[in-house]
Scaffold this motif. Structure first.
Motif, short mmCIF file in Angstrom:
data_model
loop_
_atom_site.label_atom_id
_atom_site.label_comp_id
_atom_site.label_asym_id
_atom_site.label_seq_id
_atom_site.Cartn_x
_atom_site.Cartn_y
_atom_site.Cartn_z
N ASN A 12 -21.77 -7.20 -6.47
CA ASN A 12 -21.47 -6.08 -5.58
C ASN A 12 -21.96 -6.31 -4.15
O ASN A 12 -21.20 -6.21 -3.18
CB ASN A 12 -22.10 -4.81 -6.17
CG ASN A 12 -21.72 -3.56 -5.41
OD1 ASN A 12 -22.17 -3.36 -4.30
ND2 ASN A 12 -20.89 -2.73 -6.02
N GLU A 13 -23.25 -6.64 -4.00
CA GLU A 13 -23.84 -6.81 -2.67
C GLU A 13 -23.24 -8.00 -1.94
O GLU A 13 -23.07 -7.98 -0.72
CB GLU A 13 -25.36 -6.98 -2.78
CG GLU A 13 -26.09 -5.76 -3.33
CD GLU A 13 -26.01 -4.55 -2.41
OE1 GLU A 13 -25.77 -4.75 -1.20
OE2 GLU A 13 -26.16 -3.43 -2.90
N ILE B 25 -19.86 -6.98 -0.50
CA ILE B 25 -20.03 -6.16 0.71
C ILE B 25 -20.43 -7.02 1.90
O ILE B 25 -19.85 -6.91 2.99
CB ILE B 25 -21.09 -5.06 0.46
CG1 ILE B 25 -20.56 -4.03 -0.54
CG2 ILE B 25 -21.48 -4.38 1.76
CD1 ILE B 25 -21.57 -3.00 -0.97
N GLY C 93 -23.71 -2.55 4.27
CA GLY C 93 -24.88 -3.13 3.60
C GLY C 93 -26.13 -2.93 4.42
O GLY C 93 -27.19 -2.55 3.89
N SER D 179 -26.97 0.95 4.60
CA SER D 179 -27.45 1.50 3.32
C SER D 179 -28.86 1.03 3.01
O SER D 179 -29.69 1.81 2.53
CB SER D 179 -26.50 1.12 2.18
OG SER D 179 -26.48 -0.28 1.97
N LYS E 92 -29.64 3.02 -5.11
CA LYS E 92 -29.01 2.04 -4.20
C LYS E 92 -27.86 1.33 -4.90
O LYS E 92 -26.78 1.14 -4.32
CB LYS E 92 -30.06 1.01 -3.76
CG LYS E 92 -29.51 -0.16 -2.95
CD LYS E 92 -28.97 0.29 -1.61
CE LYS E 92 -28.52 -0.89 -0.76
NZ LYS E 92 -27.28 -1.50 -1.29
N SER F 152 -23.74 1.57 -3.92
CA SER F 152 -22.94 0.38 -3.57
C SER F 152 -21.71 0.27 -4.45
O SER F 152 -20.61 -0.09 -3.98
CB SER F 152 -23.80 -0.88 -3.69
OG SER F 152 -24.87 -0.85 -2.78
#
Length: 471
Positions: A331-332, A335, A344, A347, A383, A387
């Motif tokens: 996921n990260e 992004i 990113g 957040s 978090k 995301s």
């Protein structure tokens, strides 16, 4: 239970020293993120754009920039070390004494990160990932044994740590230069999109620094409010729990080049498949370690000194959180490599701010490490959920499939069953061995009998053994 003792050194007496090593690495990581300026991550994003004729200039630009910034930071830190220690409110005399070791340690980390990304961009992932994941473990064990048997003192311990990290960097550079792709330095930057690179890199710098602070902020608070000795105990729980996501991190690094290429080509179908596949495989591999650790946790703590018992509940909390984070998958990375990379940074800034306020209140009013672990874990989960929801809204992709729920239920059920089985009451080591073998066989059978095995096999062929790699 008596304290473990080897040579003339007791584990109890040296917990503050293990805490020192932990906090040095944390601060060195902060240093490496700042010195890197976000440029190592920009290599992955822009590599496919420059790979035909400008990659040598691009890597030269990055290495030159990191070198200049590192030298500036080095000079500032050594000239104004007392002011920096005062600014950071470092009251522990042991940490203040060894503070300057943070700089060379941080420099070795930032250059290792750069060459790590350089290697995996060429789809050479196995050795760099093994070096990144396992080298430091072997180094730590070797140093602890030398220290325990009084072959080195604390100064020698820290110096070997720093030298060991530079040796790791040298090994990676030699591997890349002789076995992957010779490193050629060219300093013609006229055809590089410097403005675009710098803009992206600064946002990634901001995001990575917030991310690094976010995942270590609880340990910083523990070191400040509870001392280095308690930090060592707390860090033991963190270290044991994070082994759940060792496969998770390694696997994600292996798919970064394909992820970046999928985004560059705007291939959402391939990206969605990659998202789901890495998610379920992360859950399966990390889930195995979760089951083994939960099932053997009482026997593990029976071997450790009594002082570590305070970390048992902390370990359980973080194990559950990391298990729930596994399906988050790449996921990260999606992004940070997409046009939504600014989210990113913002957040992480938001959740770091929340964590600062919450942990300050918890540390001052509850005065307990268990509450720091609980609130840190809740913020981690929030978090991750944020995301996942954001990517679903913006890109209409989600990591979950029908088999996720079935796999989680299997993991939890197997953990509860073996958690309550005591095979040999007076032999914790044999208990651990027997339970681990039994769990391994049952888990292997589960993987083979479900459709997880083809997914795992295909993933290994495509990303580890490089069969049918999409380039």
């Amino acid at each position: 239970m008596e304290d473990n003792k080897i040579g003339n050194t007791t584990l109890k007496d040296d917990l503050d020293k293990w805490g020192l090593v932990n906090i040095l690495i944390i601060y060195a990581t902060y240093f490496s993120v700042l010195a890197g300026l976000g440029l190592p991550a920009s290599w992955i994003k822009f590599f496919f754009k420059f790979q035909k004729n400008q990659s040598d200039n691009f890597i030269s630009f990055i290495l030159l920039s990191i070198s200049v910034v590192s030298m500036i930071f080095l000079a500032v830190t050594y000239i104004f070390d007392d002011h920096i220690i005062s600014l950071l409110n470092i009251n522990d005399p042991l940490l203040a004494e060894y503070f300057l070791f943070i700089v060379p340690l941080g420099i070795s980390i930032v250059f290792f990160d750069m060459f790590f990304y350089y290697s995996i961009s060429s789809f050479k992932v196995v050795f760099p990932i093994l070096l990144s994941s396992n080298y430091h473990r072997i180094l730590y064990i070797s140093m602890i044994l030398l220290y325990y048997f009084n072959y080195i003192d604390l100064l020698g311990f820290v110096m070997i740590l720093v030298i060991g990290y530079f040796v790791r960097l040298l090994i990676l550079i030699c591997y890349i230069h002789f076995l992957v792709r010779p490193i050629r330095l060219k300093f013609d930057f006229s055809k590089l999109s410097i403005k675009e690179i710098v803009k992206y890199s600064l946002f990634i710098l901001f995001s990575y620094f917030c991310a690094s602070f976010f995942i270590t902020i609880d340990r910083v608070f523990v070191s400040i409010y509870f001392g280095l000795e308690n930090l060592a105990i707390y860090s033991f729980a963190i270290y044991a729990a994070t082994q759940i996501i060792t496969f998770y991190n390694s696997m994600h690094n292996s798919v970064l080049p394909l992820l970046s290429k999928s985004i560059a080509d705007n291939n959402m179908t391939r990206l969605d498949q990659l998202y789901k596949k890495t998610s379920i495989i992360s859950l399966v591999l990390g889930g195995f370690y979760f089951v083994v650790l939960v099932s053997n946790i009482d026997d593990i703590y029976a071997i450790l000194p009594d002082k570590f018992m305070v970390s048992l509940n902390i370990l359980l909390i973080f194990m559950i959180v990391f298990l729930l984070k596994l399906p988050e998958s790449i996921n990260e990375h999606i992004i940070s490599n997409s046009k939504f990379y600014k989210f990113g940074a913002y957040s992480y800034l938001f959740f770091v701010s929340v964590a600062l306020v919450v942990l300050f209140i918890v540390s001052n009013f509850f005065k307990s490490m268990i509450y720091i672990a609980i609130f840190t874990s809740l913020i981690y989960l929030l978090k991750s959920i944020t995301s996942i929801i954001y990517l679903f809204i913006k890109m209409s992709i989600i990591p979950f499939t029908n088999i996720h729920l079935f796999t989680i239920l299997f993991i939890i059920s197997l953990s509860l069953i073996f958690r309550n089985i005591q095979i040999l009451a007076d032999s914790p080591i044999y208990n651990i061995m027997i339970k681990t073998v039994c769990i391994s066989l049952i888990y292997l059978l589960f993987v083979l009998k479900t459709r997880l095995f083809p997914d795992l096999k295909n993933f290994c062929n495509e990303f580890i053994f490089k069969k049918n790699m999409i380039r």
